[in-house]
Motif scaffolding. Structure first.
Motif, PDB file in Angstrom:
ATOM      1  N   LEU A 102       0.950  -0.970   0.050  1.00 22.99           N
ATOM      2  CA  LEU A 102      -0.050   0.006   0.110  1.00 22.99           C
ATOM      3  C   LEU A 102       0.878   1.377  -0.050  1.00 22.99           C
ATOM      4  N   ALA A 103       1.761   1.125   0.865  1.00 23.58           N
ATOM      5  CA  ALA A 103       2.688   2.572   0.877  1.00 23.58           C
ATOM      6  C   ALA A 103       3.612   2.805  -0.457  1.00 23.58           C
ATOM      7  N   ALA A 104       3.651   1.615  -1.001  1.00 25.64           N
ATOM      8  CA  ALA A 104       4.334   1.604  -2.426  1.00 25.64           C
ATOM      9  C   ALA A 104       3.330   2.250  -3.195  1.00 25.64           C
ATOM     10  N   GLU A 105       2.274   2.130  -3.234  1.00 21.34           N
ATOM     11  CA  GLU A 105       1.288   2.399  -4.076  1.00 21.34           C
ATOM     12  C   GLU A 105       0.815   3.955  -3.910  1.00 21.34           C
ATOM     13  N   GLY A 106       1.291   4.532  -2.773  1.00 21.22           N
ATOM     14  CA  GLY A 106       1.075   5.961  -2.533  1.00 21.22           C
ATOM     15  C   GLY A 106       0.132   6.137  -1.552  1.00 21.22           C
ATOM     16  N   MET A 107      -0.471   5.322  -0.812  1.00 19.86           N
ATOM     17  CA  MET A 107      -1.155   5.322   0.163  1.00 19.86           C
ATOM     18  C   MET A 107      -0.749   6.279   1.354  1.00 19.86           C
ATOM     19  N   THR A 108      -1.415   7.281   1.771  1.00 17.12           N
ATOM     20  CA  THR A 108      -1.185   8.080   3.164  1.00 17.12           C
ATOM     21  C   THR A 108      -1.527   7.138   4.384  1.00 17.12           C
ATOM     22  N   MET A 109      -0.431   6.920   5.007  1.00 16.35           N
ATOM     23  CA  MET A 109      -0.703   6.058   6.363  1.00 16.35           C
ATOM     24  C   MET A 109       0.121   6.572   7.522  1.00 16.35           C
ATOM     25  N   ILE A 110      -0.482   6.515   8.763  1.00 18.10           N
ATOM     26  CA  ILE A 110      -0.180   6.525   9.958  1.00 18.10           C
ATOM     27  C   ILE A 110      -0.291   5.338  10.548  1.00 18.10           C
ATOM     28  N   ILE A 111       0.911   4.756  11.323  1.00 17.05           N
ATOM     29  CA  ILE A 111       0.880   3.390  11.635  1.00 17.05           C
ATOM     30  C   ILE A 111       1.434   3.387  13.215  1.00 17.05           C
ATOM     31  N   VAL A 112       0.703   3.031  13.902  1.00 16.87           N
ATOM     32  CA  VAL A 112       1.362   2.866  15.320  1.00 16.87           C
ATOM     33  C   VAL A 112       1.912   1.263  15.489  1.00 16.87           C
ATOM     34  N   SER A 113       3.105   1.147  15.626  1.00 18.70           N
ATOM     35  CA  SER A 113       3.588  -0.333  15.611  1.00 18.70           C
ATOM     36  C   SER A 113       5.012  -0.350  16.378  1.00 18.70           C
ATOM     37  N   HIS A 114       5.163  -1.764  16.783  1.00 16.92           N
ATOM     38  CA  HIS A 114       6.227  -2.242  17.498  1.00 16.92           C
ATOM     39  C   HIS A 114       7.245  -2.870  16.450  1.00 16.92           C
ATOM     40  N   GLU A 115       6.860  -3.035  15.231  1.00  9.05           N
ATOM     41  CA  GLU A 115       7.828  -3.468  14.074  1.00  9.05           C
ATOM     42  C   GLU A 115       8.839  -2.471  13.795  1.00  9.05           C
ATOM     43  N   MET A 116       9.831  -2.529  14.358  1.00  7.85           N
ATOM     44  CA  MET A 116      11.058  -1.415  14.059  1.00  7.85           C
ATOM     45  C   MET A 116      11.797  -1.927  12.772  1.00  7.85           C
ATOM     46  N   GLY A 117      11.568  -3.086  12.351  1.00 16.43           N
ATOM     47  CA  GLY A 117      12.338  -3.276  11.060  1.00 16.43           C
ATOM     48  C   GLY A 117      11.408  -2.657   9.895  1.00 16.43           C
ATOM     49  N   PHE A 118      10.203  -2.952  10.085  1.00 12.03           N
ATOM     50  CA  PHE A 118       9.091  -2.487   9.287  1.00 12.03           C
ATOM     51  C   PHE A 118       9.487  -0.860   9.045  1.00 12.03           C
ATOM     52  N   ALA A 119       9.410  -0.339  10.110  1.00 12.20           N
ATOM     53  CA  ALA A 119       9.465   1.325  10.530  1.00 12.20           C
ATOM     54  C   ALA A 119      10.707   1.704   9.726  1.00 12.20           C
ATOM     55  N   ARG A 120      11.678   1.080   9.940  1.00 11.55           N
ATOM     56  CA  ARG A 120      12.948   1.420   9.419  1.00 11.55           C
ATOM     57  C   ARG A 120      12.861   1.379   7.761  1.00 11.55           C
ATOM     58  N   GLU A 121      12.299   0.129   7.384  1.00 11.86           N
ATOM     59  CA  GLU A 121      12.125  -0.054   6.017  1.00 11.86           C
ATOM     60  C   GLU A 121      11.144   0.804   5.191  1.00 11.86           C
ATOM     61  N   VAL A 122       9.940   0.855   5.649  1.00 14.97           N
ATOM     62  CA  VAL A 122       8.929   1.541   5.108  1.00 14.97           C
ATOM     63  C   VAL A 122       8.417   2.942   5.346  1.00 14.97           C
ATOM     64  N   ALA A 123       8.893   3.480   6.672  1.00 12.49           N
ATOM     65  CA  ALA A 123       8.272   4.756   6.978  1.00 12.49           C
ATOM     66  C   ALA A 123       9.202   5.861   6.343  1.00 12.49           C
ATOM     67  N   ASP A 124       8.518   6.896   5.963  1.00 14.18           N
ATOM     68  CA  ASP A 124       9.235   8.153   5.660  1.00 14.18           C
ATOM     69  C   ASP A 124       9.367   9.032   6.774  1.00 14.18           C
ATOM     70  N   ARG A 125       8.995   8.909   7.829  1.00  9.73           N
ATOM     71  CA  ARG A 125       9.195   9.662   9.044  1.00  9.73           C
ATOM     72  C   ARG A 125       8.747   8.791  10.366  1.00  9.73           C
ATOM     73  N   VAL A 126       9.460   8.582  11.185  1.00  9.93           N
ATOM     74  CA  VAL A 126       9.171   7.929  12.484  1.00  9.93           C
ATOM     75  C   VAL A 126       8.842   9.164  13.629  1.00  9.93           C
ATOM     76  N   ILE A 127       7.697   8.841  14.211  1.00 15.60           N
ATOM     77  CA  ILE A 127       7.408   9.821  15.568  1.00 15.60           C
ATOM     78  C   ILE A 127       7.842   8.897  16.639  1.00 15.60           C
ATOM     79  N   PHE A 128       8.537   9.438  17.751  1.00 13.24           N
ATOM     80  CA  PHE A 128       8.546   8.632  19.117  1.00 13.24           C
ATOM     81  C   PHE A 128       7.952   9.539  19.968  1.00 13.24           C
ATOM     82  N   MET A 129       6.789   8.707  20.736  1.00 12.31           N
ATOM     83  CA  MET A 129       6.182   9.287  21.583  1.00 12.31           C
ATOM     84  C   MET A 129       6.184   8.912  22.926  1.00 12.31           C
ATOM     85  N   GLU A 130       6.495   9.775  23.916  1.00 16.22           N
ATOM     86  CA  GLU A 130       6.801   9.586  25.211  1.00 16.22           C
ATOM     87  C   GLU A 130       5.852  10.366  26.058  1.00 16.22           C
ATOM     88  N   ASN A 131       5.088   9.613  27.030  1.00 18.50           N
ATOM     89  CA  ASN A 131       4.243  10.500  28.034  1.00 18.50           C
ATOM     90  C   ASN A 131       3.284  11.257  27.313  1.00 18.50           C
TER      91      ASN A 131
END
Lengths: 213, 249
Positions: B186-215
């Motif tokens: 889906l990402a490759a097809e150009g879908m806009t996505m916000i993903i909450v995930s614990h899959e760091m490998g996936f985040a690293r590979e697919v994300a355009d931007r990573v947001i780290f949230m704390e408190n």
């Protein structure tokens, strides 16, 4: 054997009346029950209060009392045949029990179903109608089978206002033939047959619509 | 810089006296893939649910294509229709077949005729590789298959943005791959996505931007390489070292 056969034939017309009264009462009870249960579970304060009061009051009053109230009091104002007032009274009573059945069923549907339905843009009302209720009905079927047999038996109570159903005819036969065992025994036989038939039928329905989670 | 699909401005959400999200702001541009990471209980899921108004934000404003959706009088059902939501627990409609799950929204919400809806649903199911299972019921599917149907259901509504709430967290490890693969496609097809995930490998590979949230707030954000290789915040570093023990940060 010949006497039993004659009795069967005499009671047979009452069977139709019993079935009609039961069917009307169950349909009415089902509509009231589903509506009241939705009001109780998803409604606002007023809707909840109405549903709670209805179910509490009606379940606290004997069905015979309801039948008399409807027949003697309400039919003063509205033109109601004994048949209709009996059926409506039974439906009103069954509605209260079905409210509780449907309430339990609604509460058993996982929260996520509503969230997901809202998530694809359904309004609350639409989500209840298209997602929650269809599942709740399926969950409710086993309890509804029980309710059907209860209403079927309660329908004998309308004999007190002279509706010529199974019980009324049995009583008449008993009085005229002086054979109460034969008369009421035959009536009992009919009730057993009907209950068995309906349970089997609904069990098939239950199987057909079963959902696993 | 293209106009943002989604703009979140000073979003706050509290339950009673407990503030779960405080002052979160970010833009999402078309086709952007954002992965939100952070420890449990930092308000990531709450934030997603606020974005499509499943939860009402306490304060702050959200814009979908320049239109404020948090303004009073906005039709919330209509807003949710335009955002696809995928849930951790799948939440498929148990009484409907796979096909029914995908078509019901199109028919009952968008008013598409049943026949057209079916064709479109089959296309969406094809997209997630589930078309051949379209007559099955959710209970007959594996977790990964259920989640792919969940994605197809959301896609069927032609969403402007897809929100994923820990889509693989309830899955056995060997089933996460098939879901991540669909999301990657889906990402490759150009879908806009916000993903909450614990899959760091996936985040690293697919994300355009990573947001780290704390408190309940954004501690750090940036491109994956920067976040994972040279995090600026001490907290980010700590979080990454805990979830990826042994890997140098």
């Amino acid at each position: 054997m010949q006497a039993f056969y004659t009795m069967l034939q005499f009671l047979l017309p009452g069977l139709g009346v019993t079935i009609s009264v039961t069917a009307i009462a169950l349909c009415m009870g089902c509509c009231i029950g589903a509506l009241m249960a939705v009001m109780r579970v998803y409604g606002g304060l007023v809707a909840k209060a109405i549903a709670v009061c209805y179910s509490m009051v009606v379940r606290a009053v004997p069905v015979v009392v309801l039948i008399f109230i409807l027949f003697f009091v309400i039919s003063e104002f509205v033109d109601l045949s004994p048949f209709m007032s009996g059926a409506i009274a039974l439906g009103f009573a069954s509605g209260a029990y079905q409210t509780e059945i449907f309430r339990g069923a609604l509460l058993s549907i996982p929260q996520g179903q509503m969230v997901a339905a809202r998530g694809i843009g359904m309004s609350r009302a639409k989500a209840i109608r298209c997602i929650i209720l269809p599942q709740a009905f399926r969950v409710a079927i086993p309890s509804l089978i029980n309710e059907v047999s209860l209403v079927l038996k309660d329908s004998s109570l309308v004999f007190v206002i002279g509706v010529p159903e199974l019980m009324r005819r049995a009583q008449y036969a008993s009085a005229s033939t002086m054979e109460p065992l034969l008369a009421f025994g035959t009536a009992a036989f009919f009730y057993i047959m009907m209950t068995l038939f309906v349970s089997k039928l609904l069990e098939a329905v239950e199987k057909r619509f079963a959902i696993s989670f | 810089m293209p106009l943002p699909v989604l703009r979140i401005e000073k979003l706050c959400k509290s339950f009673g006296n407990t503030a779960v999200i405080t002052d979160v702001s970010f833009d999402v541009i078309p086709s952007e893939v954002i992965v939100v990471i952070g420890s449990s209980g930092t308000g990531k899921s709450t934030m997603l649910q606020c974005i499509n108004l499943l939860l009402r934000p306490t304060s702050g404003r959200i814009f979908l294509e320049e239109k404020e959706i948090t303004a009073p009088g906005v039709n919330q059902d209509n807003v949710r229709r335009q955002m696809g939501m995928v849930f951790q627990e799948f939440n498929l409609f148990n009484h409907l077949t796979v096909l029914g799950n995908v078509t019901i929204g199109m028919v009952k919400v968008s008013g598409i005729p049943a026949k057209q809806a079916k064709e479109k649903a089959l296309q969406e199911l094809e997209r997630v590789g589930m078309a051949e299972h379209c007559e099955k019921y959710p209970a007959q599917l594996s977790g990964g298959q259920k989640q792919r149907v969940g994605i197809a259901r959301a896609l069927g509504m032609d969403p402007k943005v897809m929100l994923f709430d820990e889509p693989t967290s309830a899955l056995d490890p060997e089933l996460t791959g098939e879901v991540l693969a669909v999301m990657q496609k889906l990402a490759a097809e150009g879908m806009t996505m916000i993903i909450v995930s614990h899959e760091m490998g996936f985040a690293r590979e697919v994300a355009d931007r990573v947001i780290f949230m704390e408190n309940g707030t954004i501690e750090e954000q940036g491109i994956p390489d920067q976040i994972f290789s040279t995090p600026r915040s001490e907290r980010t570093r700590k979080f990454l070292s805990v979830i990826r023990p042994g890997k140098s940060v």
